[in-house]
Structure formats: structure tokens, C-alpha cells
Design an enzyme around this catalytic site. Structure first.
Site, PDB file in Angstrom:
ATOM      1  N   ARG A  53       0.828  -1.226   0.000  1.00 48.29           N
ATOM      2  CA  ARG A  53       0.000   0.000   0.000  1.00 48.29           C
ATOM      3  C   ARG A  53       0.852   1.261   0.000  1.00 48.29           C
ATOM      4  O   ARG A  53       0.503   2.276   0.610  1.00 48.29           O
ATOM      5  CB  ARG A  53      -0.953   0.028   1.216  1.00 48.29           C
ATOM      6  CG  ARG A  53      -2.008  -1.063   1.234  1.00 48.29           C
ATOM      7  CD  ARG A  53      -2.975  -0.954   0.068  1.00 48.29           C
ATOM      8  NE  ARG A  53      -4.096  -1.851   0.200  1.00 48.29           N
ATOM      9  CZ  ARG A  53      -4.122  -3.098  -0.280  1.00 48.29           C
ATOM     10  NH1 ARG A  53      -3.074  -3.581  -0.942  1.00 48.29           N
ATOM     11  NH2 ARG A  53      -5.190  -3.849  -0.123  1.00 48.29           N
ATOM     12  N   SER A  92     -11.067  -0.806   2.621  1.00 43.73           N
ATOM     13  CA  SER A  92     -10.365  -0.854   3.910  1.00 43.73           C
ATOM     14  C   SER A  92     -10.026   0.565   4.348  1.00 43.73           C
ATOM     15  O   SER A  92      -9.385   1.298   3.597  1.00 43.73           O
ATOM     16  CB  SER A  92      -9.049  -1.631   3.783  1.00 43.73           C
ATOM     17  OG  SER A  92      -9.294  -2.940   3.342  1.00 43.73           O
ATOM     18  N   GLU A 150      -5.564   3.977   5.452  1.00 41.00           N
ATOM     19  CA  GLU A 150      -5.247   3.757   4.033  1.00 41.00           C
ATOM     20  C   GLU A 150      -5.887   4.880   3.202  1.00 41.00           C
ATOM     21  O   GLU A 150      -5.363   5.294   2.176  1.00 41.00           O
ATOM     22  CB  GLU A 150      -5.811   2.398   3.586  1.00 41.00           C
ATOM     23  CG  GLU A 150      -5.550   2.131   2.123  1.00 41.00           C
ATOM     24  CD  GLU A 150      -6.246   0.881   1.596  1.00 41.00           C
ATOM     25  OE1 GLU A 150      -5.969  -0.220   2.106  1.00 41.00           O
ATOM     26  OE2 GLU A 150      -7.058   1.025   0.663  1.00 41.00           O
TER      27      GLU A 150
HETATM   28  P1  FAD Z   1      -9.151   8.564  -5.744  1.00 38.41           P
HETATM   29  O1  FAD Z   1      -9.915   8.175  -4.548  1.00 38.41           O
HETATM   30  O2  FAD Z   1      -9.872   9.375  -6.773  1.00 38.41           O
HETATM   31  O3  FAD Z   1      -7.791   9.198  -5.386  1.00 38.41           O
HETATM   32  C1  FAD Z   1      -6.959   8.654  -4.382  1.00 38.41           C
HETATM   33  C2  FAD Z   1      -5.733   9.559  -4.181  1.00 38.41           C
HETATM   34  O4  FAD Z   1      -4.926   9.584  -5.358  1.00 38.41           O
HETATM   35  C3  FAD Z   1      -6.087  11.022  -3.911  1.00 38.41           C
HETATM   36  O5  FAD Z   1      -5.133  11.535  -3.011  1.00 38.41           O
HETATM   37  C4  FAD Z   1      -5.943  11.674  -5.285  1.00 38.41           C
HETATM   38  O6  FAD Z   1      -5.642  13.064  -5.198  1.00 38.41           O
HETATM   39  C5  FAD Z   1      -4.807  10.902  -5.905  1.00 38.41           C
HETATM   40  N1  FAD Z   1      -4.919  10.735  -7.372  1.00 38.41           N
HETATM   41  C6  FAD Z   1      -5.986  10.198  -8.049  1.00 38.41           C
HETATM   42  N2  FAD Z   1      -5.703  10.099  -9.359  1.00 38.41           N
HETATM   43  C7  FAD Z   1      -4.444  10.582  -9.536  1.00 38.41           C
HETATM   44  C8  FAD Z   1      -3.604  10.738 -10.674  1.00 38.41           C
HETATM   45  N3  FAD Z   1      -3.989  10.398 -11.908  1.00 38.41           N
HETATM   46  N4  FAD Z   1      -2.369  11.261 -10.488  1.00 38.41           N
HETATM   47  C9  FAD Z   1      -1.954  11.612  -9.250  1.00 38.41           C
HETATM   48  N5  FAD Z   1      -2.703  11.508  -8.136  1.00 38.41           N
HETATM   49  C10 FAD Z   1      -3.939  10.997  -8.271  1.00 38.41           C
HETATM   50  N6  FAD Z   1      -7.686  -0.918  -2.787  1.00 38.41           N
HETATM   51  C11 FAD Z   1      -6.830  -1.981  -2.862  1.00 38.41           C
HETATM   52  O7  FAD Z   1      -5.597  -1.793  -2.957  1.00 38.41           O
HETATM   53  N7  FAD Z   1      -7.289  -3.265  -2.820  1.00 38.41           N
HETATM   54  C12 FAD Z   1      -8.608  -3.552  -2.721  1.00 38.41           C
HETATM   55  O8  FAD Z   1      -8.977  -4.724  -2.698  1.00 38.41           O
HETATM   56  C13 FAD Z   1      -9.532  -2.473  -2.647  1.00 38.41           C
HETATM   57  N8  FAD Z   1     -10.858  -2.700  -2.521  1.00 38.41           N
HETATM   58  C14 FAD Z   1     -11.738  -1.652  -2.437  1.00 38.41           C
HETATM   59  C15 FAD Z   1     -13.103  -1.932  -2.323  1.00 38.41           C
HETATM   60  C16 FAD Z   1     -14.019  -0.894  -2.252  1.00 38.41           C
HETATM   61  C17 FAD Z   1     -15.476  -1.211  -2.124  1.00 38.41           C
HETATM   62  C18 FAD Z   1     -13.570   0.451  -2.306  1.00 38.41           C
HETATM   63  C19 FAD Z   1     -14.552   1.583  -2.260  1.00 38.41           C
HETATM   64  C20 FAD Z   1     -12.209   0.738  -2.408  1.00 38.41           C
HETATM   65  C21 FAD Z   1     -11.269  -0.327  -2.465  1.00 38.41           C
HETATM   66  N9  FAD Z   1      -9.887  -0.080  -2.571  1.00 38.41           N
HETATM   67  C22 FAD Z   1      -9.011  -1.135  -2.677  1.00 38.41           C
HETATM   68  C23 FAD Z   1      -9.345   1.302  -2.566  1.00 38.41           C
HETATM   69  C24 FAD Z   1      -9.377   1.986  -3.959  1.00 38.41           C
HETATM   70  O9  FAD Z   1     -10.144   1.235  -4.853  1.00 38.41           O
HETATM   71  C25 FAD Z   1      -7.981   2.165  -4.550  1.00 38.41           C
HETATM   72  O10 FAD Z   1      -7.165   2.916  -3.682  1.00 38.41           O
HETATM   73  C26 FAD Z   1      -8.011   2.877  -5.912  1.00 38.41           C
HETATM   74  O11 FAD Z   1      -6.752   2.792  -6.535  1.00 38.41           O
HETATM   75  C27 FAD Z   1      -8.420   4.341  -5.793  1.00 38.41           C
HETATM   76  O12 FAD Z   1      -8.633   4.829  -7.105  1.00 38.41           O
HETATM   77  P2  FAD Z   1      -9.479   6.154  -7.384  1.00 38.41           P
HETATM   78  O13 FAD Z   1      -9.307   6.470  -8.825  1.00 38.41           O
HETATM   79  O14 FAD Z   1     -10.849   6.012  -6.878  1.00 38.41           O
HETATM   80  O15 FAD Z   1      -8.661   7.186  -6.482  1.00 38.41           O
HETATM   81  N1  EPU Z   2     -11.140 -10.639   9.659  1.00 31.37           N
HETATM   82  C1  EPU Z   2     -11.844 -10.703  10.838  1.00 31.37           C
HETATM   83  N2  EPU Z   2     -12.885  -9.834  10.986  1.00 31.37           N
HETATM   84  C2  EPU Z   2     -13.235  -8.928  10.052  1.00 31.37           C
HETATM   85  C3  EPU Z   2     -12.502  -8.860   8.861  1.00 31.37           C
HETATM   86  C4  EPU Z   2     -11.447  -9.736   8.687  1.00 31.37           C
HETATM   87  O1  EPU Z   2     -11.550 -11.507  11.720  1.00 31.37           O
HETATM   88  O2  EPU Z   2     -14.220  -8.208  10.276  1.00 31.37           O
HETATM   89  C5  EPU Z   2     -10.065 -11.618   9.433  1.00 31.37           C
HETATM   90  C6  EPU Z   2     -10.510 -12.654   8.394  1.00 31.37           C
HETATM   91  O3  EPU Z   2     -11.201 -13.712   8.993  1.00 31.37           O
HETATM   92  C7  EPU Z   2      -9.219 -13.106   7.782  1.00 31.37           C
HETATM   93  C8  EPU Z   2      -8.346 -11.860   7.869  1.00 31.37           C
HETATM   94  O4  EPU Z   2      -8.934 -10.997   8.847  1.00 31.37           O
HETATM   95  O5  EPU Z   2      -8.635 -14.118   8.564  1.00 31.37           O
HETATM   96  C9  EPU Z   2      -8.180 -11.141   6.538  1.00 31.37           C
HETATM   97  O6  EPU Z   2      -9.433 -10.717   6.058  1.00 31.37           O
HETATM   98  P1  EPU Z   2      -9.719 -10.480   4.488  1.00 31.37           P
HETATM   99  O7  EPU Z   2      -9.281 -11.661   3.708  1.00 31.37           O
HETATM  100  O8  EPU Z   2     -11.122 -10.017   4.361  1.00 31.37           O
HETATM  101  O9  EPU Z   2      -8.711  -9.343   4.057  1.00 31.37           O
HETATM  102  P2  EPU Z   2      -8.212  -8.015   4.773  1.00 31.37           P
HETATM  103  O10 EPU Z   2      -6.830  -8.257   5.292  1.00 31.37           O
HETATM  104  O11 EPU Z   2      -9.225  -7.509   5.715  1.00 31.37           O
HETATM  105  C10 EPU Z   2      -7.034  -7.091   2.651  1.00 31.37           C
HETATM  106  C11 EPU Z   2      -6.966  -5.796   1.897  1.00 31.37           C
HETATM  107  C12 EPU Z   2      -8.170  -5.679   0.974  1.00 31.37           C
HETATM  108  C13 EPU Z   2      -8.130  -6.823  -0.029  1.00 31.37           C
HETATM  109  C14 EPU Z   2      -8.209  -8.154   0.773  1.00 31.37           C
HETATM  110  C15 EPU Z   2      -8.085  -9.366  -0.128  1.00 31.37           C
HETATM  111  C16 EPU Z   2      -5.751  -4.223   3.276  1.00 31.37           C
HETATM  112  C17 EPU Z   2      -5.815  -3.033   4.156  1.00 31.37           C
HETATM  113  N3  EPU Z   2      -6.918  -4.678   2.823  1.00 31.37           N
HETATM  114  O12 EPU Z   2      -8.161  -7.029   3.507  1.00 31.37           O
HETATM  115  O13 EPU Z   2      -8.048  -4.451   0.243  1.00 31.37           O
HETATM  116  O14 EPU Z   2      -9.215  -6.755  -0.921  1.00 31.37           O
HETATM  117  O15 EPU Z   2      -7.112  -8.183   1.729  1.00 31.37           O
HETATM  118  O16 EPU Z   2      -6.780  -9.569  -0.521  1.00 31.37           O
HETATM  119  O17 EPU Z   2      -4.666  -4.719   2.993  1.00 31.37           O
HETATM  120  C18 EPU Z   2      -8.604  -2.129   0.348  1.00 31.37           C
HETATM  121  O18 EPU Z   2      -7.380  -1.918   0.358  1.00 31.37           O
HETATM  122  O19 EPU Z   2      -9.444  -1.204   0.324  1.00 31.37           O
HETATM  123  C19 EPU Z   2      -9.076  -3.518   0.344  1.00 31.37           C
HETATM  124  C20 EPU Z   2     -10.374  -3.845   0.362  1.00 31.37           C
END
Ligand code: FAD
Ligand code: EPU
Length: 338
Positions: free
Chosen positions: A160, A236, A333
Site C-alpha cells: 500500500r 479498507s 489507508e
Molecule cells: P481517488 O480516490 O480518486 O484518489 C486517491 C488519491 O490519489 C487522492 O489523493 C488523489 O488526489 C490521488 N490521485 C488520483 N488520481 C491521480 C492521478 N492520476 N495522479 C496523481 N494523483 C492521483 N484498494 C486496494 O488496494 N485493494 C482492494 O482490494 C480495494 N478494494 C476496495 C473496495 C471498495 C469497495 C472500495 C470503495 C475501495 C477499495 N480499494 C481497494 C481502494 C481503492 O479502490 C484504490 O485505492 C483505488 O486505486 C483508488 O482509485 P481512485 O481512482 O478512486 O482514487
Molecule cells: N477478519 C476478521 N474480521 C473482520 C474482517 C477480517 O476476523 O471483520 C479476518 C478474516 O477472517 C481473515 C483476515 O482478517 O482471517 C483477513 O481478512 P480479508 O481476507 O477479508 O482481508 P483483509 O486483510 O481484511 C485485505 C486488503 C483488501 C483486499 C483483501 C483481499 C488491506 C488493508 N486490505 O483485507 O483491500 O481486498 O485483503 O486480498 O490490505 C482495500 O485496500 O481497500 C481492500 C479492500
């Protein structure tokens, strides 16, 4: 360029905040024109707003990245390098790659956001991080309008993290294009996650292809993460914390059931923040318009009309509680704006 625009449709938390000015950006030239015409005005680059929390109105101009396009940069029998413009939707690019049988990003299906934002926090899920396939990140320097290309090494990718997350680089570079090297055959499929294996077994898939993996990831994500179209959230809220071996052993003695991941840093372990928050009793709790999601304690939600400050207040309380109960400091994050 529009004046006095609500950002509610442009952030997945669904927070009401206004910006003085808003520009839909379709080309690099437009970015350069805005920098030239408005050198002193504060600027915020926005993709899909899926990783931001607005704490107040934005006094400046929002550059909403919509620069679209893809081109092949290099191709061999084994792999292909594709340049993708930053305003493309990340999930659309994943499904396009899967459709063309280009491997490497199928585990990152359904992550919200734009391609240009993906390198910033090195998006990751289900055993893959986007750094695994990025070769270059192309930017426009917002201070001097010059193009700046970052090699993969220069990006300083980590969990991250990248060079673009450093405080001195916030808002400094507009990421306009990202280069990805994907496989055309002998794909290195990542099926290690139990949940992925379970779905493949249920579907009786013995030799999965890229689409099988993407479909499995989509199903898992839909089963535990709230859809921002229904409940405001930014995925997250905190990063999973790293702890040293001494602290890790103490925690494990007290909580033998605690899930954890070994990291590539020696004698360091990553603990799921969602588990810590659930143990501390926050999961599913609701306080007016804000709450902790009942299926994933790492996701803070806006049930309706929450303000950014209400969400931040809840996050601060959780952070303090985790510090008191586990002696672990959670780092957000999500990017706070304001
Ligand atoms: P924004 O929210 O629009 O911007 C984020 C930051 O980047 C801001 O500071 C902005 O100013 C800057 N920025 C945006 N675009 C640019 C650019 N072109 N150049 C320079 N700076 C810029 N993340 C994960 O890593 N793994 C996951 O599994 C994951 N799951 C998610 C699930 C949900 C339901 C949600 C809502 C979010 C999740 N995220 C996850 C977080 C998010 O999807 C990522 O961080 C994504 O890359 C953000 O993209 P965005 O375009 O929406 O960024
Ligand atoms: N867990 C709990 N309780 C909860 C949630 C999770 O006990 O309420 C435990 C689960 O049982 C599991 C462990 O925590 O043993 C990990 O949970 P999960 O697989 O759901 O993943 P996470 O670590 O919570 C991370 C990323 C996610 C990504 C998933 C899948 C971060 C901060 N988050 O979540 O990314 O999708 O792994 O790889 O690293 C995001 O960054 O926005 C995001 C959604």
C-alpha cells in the site's frame, strides 16, 4: 470548467463537499493549460474518489481524470506490454485483459478506481499487487509541466505504498499513463487464497483460466465488501499493521486463534486490522449515520448523510481503542482531503 460543484457523486463515501471549480480532464494538454492559467490555485486530482475522505469543501480546482486510451508498446510470443491512460476504469482494464487472455491482473478484478491511481497505493488483493506487472509510470509534473517517467524501481513500491504517497509528492505528479507487462501464455495463476480454491472446487474447475479466477474474485468481493452504490465506503479504512516478532509472539500467546501473514521483512508479521477491530467489539456497530460494516470490520460506512468529520471521528476512536487494547497503531489507508 464548472463553478461551485458538489463532489458527492465523485466520492464513494458519498460525502457532501463542494469544490470551487471542477474540470473533466480528457487530455494531457488540458492539464497543462490549467497549470498555466491557474498557477496559484490549489489543485486536487481525482479518479473515482474511492480512496478519499473529504473533511471540508475544497477551495481550489478538482481535476477529474478522464483521459482514455490503450496502446501496445511491445509484444513477444510470451508477453505484451500495454500503455493505458490514467482515466480508464481499473476494472474495465482487468476485464479487457482477461478477455484477450493477457494474464497478471485477474486477481485484481472489481477493485474500484482509475488506472492512473492504481500505482499510488500499489493496489492489491488475493495475493497480487499491481507492482507485479507495472513497468513504468508516466506523469506530468504539476510544478513545471514537464513529463516525468518513473521506472518500476523508482516507484519504490511496497505494501500500500509508492513514491507517490510520500508527503512531499502529494499532488506533485499527475499520473497520465501506466505501462503493464502481462503474460500471453504460461500464466502464473495465483490460486493460493482459500476462498478462491473453494469457489473453483464448488464449480468443479480443475484447470482454471484467467476468467475463472476473475469470476471467483468477483464473487468473493461481492459477498463481503459493501457496494458503494448502496452504502458509502472507501474499502479498507486502515492498512494492515506490521508488528515485530516480540510483539507478535506476545499477541499470539494471548490470542492463539489470531490470523496473521508472514512478510518479506525478516521477523515481521502482518496482522489483519479487521480482526483487531472485530476483537475490540466494533464490528457492526452503528452511530447515527456512520458505522463499522457488519461483514468486514475494516470497512467504515456512511449510512446516509454522514459528514467526513463524523467518519474521521469514528476512525480516531477505533484507532485509540486498538492502541489501548493491543498496543498497535493503525495507519489510515484512505486519503484525507481538507
Ligand atoms: P481517488 O480516490 O480518486 O484518489 C486517491 C488519491 O490519489 C487522492 O489523493 C488523489 O488526489 C490521488 N490521485 C488520483 N488520481 C491521480 C492521478 N492520476 N495522479 C496523481 N494523483 C492521483 N484498494 C486496494 O488496494 N485493494 C482492494 O482490494 C480495494 N478494494 C476496495 C473496495 C471498495 C469497495 C472500495 C470503495 C475501495 C477499495 N480499494 C481497494 C481502494 C481503492 O479502490 C484504490 O485505492 C483505488 O486505486 C483508488 O482509485 P481512485 O481512482 O478512486 O482514487
Ligand atoms: N477478519 C476478521 N474480521 C473482520 C474482517 C477480517 O476476523 O471483520 C479476518 C478474516 O477472517 C481473515 C483476515 O482478517 O482471517 C483477513 O481478512 P480479508 O481476507 O477479508 O482481508 P483483509 O486483510 O481484511 C485485505 C486488503 C483488501 C483486499 C483483501 C483481499 C488491506 C488493508 N486490505 O483485507 O483491500 O481486498 O485483503 O486480498 O490490505 C482495500 O485496500 O481497500 C481492500 C479492500
Amino acid at each position: 470548467m464548472q463553478k461551485n460543484v458538489s463532489l458527492k457523486p465523485y466520492n464513494t463515501f458519498g460525502i457532501e463537499a463542494k469544490t470551487d471549480w471542477f474540470a473533466d480532464i480528457d487530455s494531457e494538454e488540458q492539464v497543462l493549460t490549467i497549470i498555466d492559467d491557474l498557477p496559484q490555485m490549489p489543485k486536487l486530482i481525482l479518479g473515482e474518489g474511492s480512496n478519499v475522505l473529504f473533511l471540508k469543501d475544497f477551495e481550489g480546482i478538482v481535476l477529474h481524470n478522464n483521459i482514455k486510451g490503450k496502446r501496445i508498446v511491445d509484444e513477444t510470443d510470451n508477453d505484451i506490454t500495454i500503455a493505458v491512460k490514467g482515466g480508464e476504469k481499473w476494472h474495465d482494464f482487468v476485464m479487457w485483459a482477461v478477455h484477450h487472455n493477457y494474464g497478471g491482473i485477474e486477481n485484481l478484478a472489481l477493485i474500484p478506481g482509475k488506472v492512473g491511481t492504481a500505482p499510488i497505493q500499489n493496489i492489491g488483493a488475493y495475493g497480487v499487487e499491481v507492482k507485479d506487472v507495472i513497468t513504468e509510470v508516466h506523469t506530468l509534473n504539476m510544478q513545471n509541466c514537464l513529463p516525468n517517467i518513473f521506472s518500476k524501481t523508482e516507484c519504490q513500491f511496497n505494501y500500500r505504498h509508492s513514491i507517490f504517497k510520500l508527503p512531499e509528492n502529494k499532488g506533485r505528479y499527475f499520473i497520465n499513463e501506466v505501462h503493464f507487462k502481462l503474460t500471453k501464455k504460461n500464466h502464473a495463476l495465483k490460486t493460493g487464497y482459500g476462498a478462491i480454491q473453494n469457489i473453483l472446487q464448488q464449480r468443479k474447475i480443475i484447470q482454471p483460466g484467467l476468467k475463472d479466477i476473475a469470476d471467483a474474485v468477483i464473487e468473493i468481493r461481492q459477498s463481503k465488501l459493501p457496494d458503494p452504490k448502496e452504502i458509502g465506503n472507501a474499502g479498507s479504512f486502515f492498512k494492515n499493521p506490521y508488528v515485530d516478532e516480540q510483539k507478535f509472539i506476545k499477541l499470539l500467546q494471548k490470542h492463539p486463534e489470531m490470523p496473521y501473514y508472514k512478510t518479506t521483512v525478516t521477523e515481521t508479521y502482518k496482522i489483519p486490522a479487521g480482526w483487531l477491530i472485530e476483537q475490540a467489539g466494533w464490528k457492526g456497530k452503528r452511530f447515527g449515520s456512520v458505522g463499522v460494516h457488519p461483514k468486514q470490520a475494516l470497512v467504515l460506512v456512511n449510512y446516509g448523510e454522514a459528514t467526513g468529520l463524523e467518519i474521521k471521528n469514528l476512525a480516531d476512536q477505533i484507532r485509540e481503542d486498538i492502541q489501548d487494547k493491543f498496543d498497535i497503531t493503525l495507519q489510515p489507508e484512505v486519503n484525507f482531503i481538507g
